[in-house]
Design a protein around this motif. Sequence first.
Motif, short mmCIF file in Angstrom:
data_model
loop_
_atom_site.label_atom_id
_atom_site.label_comp_id
_atom_site.label_asym_id
_atom_site.label_seq_id
_atom_site.Cartn_x
_atom_site.Cartn_y
_atom_site.Cartn_z
N PRO A 32 0.79 -1.24 0.00
CA PRO A 32 0.00 0.00 0.00
C PRO A 32 0.82 1.28 0.00
CG PRO A 32 0.07 -0.93 2.20
CD PRO A 32 0.78 -1.91 1.30
N ILE A 33 2.14 1.19 0.13
CA ILE A 33 2.98 2.39 0.28
C ILE A 33 2.80 3.38 -0.88
CG2 ILE A 33 5.36 3.23 0.40
CD1 ILE A 33 6.02 0.68 1.97
N PRO A 34 2.90 2.95 -2.15
CA PRO A 34 2.70 3.94 -3.23
C PRO A 34 1.33 4.60 -3.20
CG PRO A 34 3.71 1.93 -4.08
CD PRO A 34 3.27 1.64 -2.68
N LEU A 35 0.31 3.85 -2.81
CA LEU A 35 -1.04 4.43 -2.73
C LEU A 35 -1.11 5.48 -1.62
CD1 LEU A 35 -3.25 1.25 -3.24
CD2 LEU A 35 -2.43 2.89 -4.94
N TYR A 36 -0.44 5.22 -0.50
CA TYR A 36 -0.39 6.21 0.58
C TYR A 36 0.27 7.50 0.10
CZ TYR A 36 -1.47 2.36 3.83
OH TYR A 36 -2.05 1.31 4.48
N LEU A 37 1.36 7.35 -0.67
CA LEU A 37 2.07 8.54 -1.18
C LEU A 37 1.19 9.34 -2.14
CD1 LEU A 37 5.54 6.92 -1.77
CD2 LEU A 37 5.05 8.75 -0.16
N LEU A 38 0.49 8.64 -3.02
CA LEU A 38 -0.38 9.34 -3.96
C LEU A 38 -1.52 10.04 -3.22
CD1 LEU A 38 -0.48 6.71 -6.84
CD2 LEU A 38 0.78 8.87 -6.76
N ALA A 39 -2.00 9.43 -2.13
CA ALA A 39 -3.03 10.08 -1.32
C ALA A 39 -2.47 11.37 -0.71
CB ALA A 39 -3.51 9.15 -0.22
N ALA A 271 3.11 4.63 10.49
CA ALA A 271 3.89 4.49 9.27
C ALA A 271 3.08 4.96 8.07
CB ALA A 271 4.32 3.04 9.08
N ALA A 272 1.80 4.61 8.04
CA ALA A 272 0.93 5.09 6.96
C ALA A 272 0.86 6.61 6.98
CB ALA A 272 -0.45 4.48 7.11
N VAL A 273 0.77 7.21 8.17
CA VAL A 273 0.75 8.66 8.28
C VAL A 273 2.05 9.27 7.75
CG1 VAL A 273 0.68 10.59 9.92
CG2 VAL A 273 -0.89 8.66 10.20
N PHE A 274 3.17 8.60 8.02
CA PHE A 274 4.45 9.10 7.52
C PHE A 274 4.45 9.18 5.99
CE2 PHE A 274 8.45 7.60 5.57
CZ PHE A 274 9.20 8.75 5.71
N PHE A 275 3.99 8.13 5.34
CA PHE A 275 4.01 8.13 3.88
C PHE A 275 3.04 9.17 3.31
CE2 PHE A 275 5.27 3.66 4.91
CZ PHE A 275 6.59 3.82 4.56
N VAL A 276 1.92 9.38 3.98
CA VAL A 276 1.00 10.43 3.56
C VAL A 276 1.66 11.80 3.71
CG1 VAL A 276 -1.16 11.62 4.11
CG2 VAL A 276 -1.10 9.13 3.97
N PHE A 277 2.35 12.00 4.83
CA PHE A 277 3.01 13.29 5.06
C PHE A 277 4.07 13.56 4.00
CE2 PHE A 277 6.47 15.79 6.98
CZ PHE A 277 5.77 16.96 7.22
N ILE A 364 7.99 4.62 -4.89
CA ILE A 364 6.91 3.91 -5.59
C ILE A 364 7.47 2.67 -6.29
CG2 ILE A 364 5.29 4.06 -7.53
CD1 ILE A 364 4.81 6.97 -6.77
N LEU A 365 8.66 2.79 -6.87
CA LEU A 365 9.27 1.66 -7.56
C LEU A 365 9.79 0.60 -6.59
CD1 LEU A 365 10.29 0.41 -10.23
CD2 LEU A 365 12.38 1.76 -9.94
N GLY A 366 10.15 1.01 -5.37
CA GLY A 366 10.78 0.10 -4.42
C GLY A 366 9.99 -1.17 -4.13
N PRO A 367 8.71 -1.07 -3.71
CA PRO A 367 7.96 -2.30 -3.43
C PRO A 367 7.82 -3.23 -4.63
CG PRO A 367 6.91 -0.42 -2.37
CD PRO A 367 7.99 0.14 -3.24
N PRO A 368 7.49 -2.73 -5.85
CA PRO A 368 7.48 -3.65 -6.99
C PRO A 368 8.85 -4.25 -7.28
CG PRO A 368 6.29 -1.64 -7.52
CD PRO A 368 6.98 -1.39 -6.23
N ALA A 369 9.93 -3.46 -7.10
CA ALA A 369 11.27 -4.00 -7.34
C ALA A 369 11.58 -5.13 -6.36
CB ALA A 369 12.32 -2.89 -7.20
N ALA A 370 11.17 -4.96 -5.09
CA ALA A 370 11.39 -6.01 -4.11
C ALA A 370 10.65 -7.29 -4.48
CB ALA A 370 10.94 -5.53 -2.73
#
Length: 414
Positions: A32-39, A271-277, A364-370
């Motif tokens: 969900p990390i890239p989605l949190y960033l886009l939010a 952690a979700a709040v961090f990515f949103v911030f 955003i690329l990190g999770p798919p790369a992993a």
Amino acid sequence: MHNASDMLIELGAIILALGILGRLAGRIGFSPIPLYLLAGLAFGKGGLIPLHASEEFVATGAEIGVVLLLLLLGLEYSASELVSNLKTQYPSGAVDFALNALPGAAAAFLLGWGPVAAVALAGVTWISSSGVIAKVLGDLGRLGNRETPLILGVLVLEDLSMAVYLPILSALLAGVSLAGGTLTLLISLGTVGIVLYVALRHGRLISRAVSSDNAEMLLLVVLGLTLLVAGVAQELQVSAAVGAFLVGIALSGEVAEGARSLLTPLRDLFAAVFFVFFGLSTIPADIPPVLVPALILAVVTTFTKIATGWYAARRAGIRSAGRWRAGGTLVARGEFSIVIAGLAVGTESRIGPLATAYVLILVILGPPAARWTEPIARRFPRRNRPPAAVAPAPAQAAPVAETVDTADAAPSTP
């Protein structure tokens, strides 16, 4: 001055949106990390629905999120395991620095930004995101994998190196004298040394002092101790994240197990709040002008990070699949890169948007790369290996190998 109702409405909307995005990511089997960033981009300045009342609260929550991510990461390993990783991983740390810091420095010189900006951009491209990678490892269920300690060893070396790098960068940016910069560096190194010594020599005593059969008391003491040490570390020019990680290392046994179970839900929330911030702090209009150099730098340092992880895993004798997983997991950049860019923006204002675009691409690329580096690597043919006959064979077996097919000889084996 915004009233409490506005803040509660905004926070409620943010957390509800995070829950929906997390569910969506779970349905499609994606982090969900890239989605949190886009939010965060959608709610930030210049986004679709800018936030105002809860901005300060979200910023504080983001700092707590990074601290909790690193605390939980530290709880996974004991102090002795940390020392063992440091002893065995320092060559990988040197390779990591050479492969990933130099592209950033070279890019700054090519853009005509000067030596101070080169030092800053080198740090932006060098340091992987411990917070993002810790979350990805948990999401993919890889905390027990053989290559995971090597990944964490590289991350620990990077995080601890910030105790040296950040004071040097701060001194260069401020233009202080050599004596002033040296004093700041000595304070930083002394702080890290003291905390490591306490964790190694007196970790059991700390665990006993913190231990409690009451879950509420254990939660309050561990969380309070972590925030206190993180704050003191930040005040002494050491990263708060490093301080939190060392607290996790200092706790062991049943205390670590209990703290892990109690703090995991809090970790996930903050952690979700961090990515949103992170998304909130990015103005979308600043990204297009620097997108091309950011993309080039991201592509180059994606491959250099994969090479770093591959090298570290190869040194440990891990097979090909684990090497590629280790490399792909290290791709993401995040919190440290943003901190470094924030320090340097006063000297070279263009480094802020470039670093933001660069980190946004790689986070955003990190999770798919992993997830996909190892499956993609499998599609490429391997180089031919030396045949097994090259290996020395027992003297009495040589004549048999020359005259009898192995498939026929197998049934006659006693």
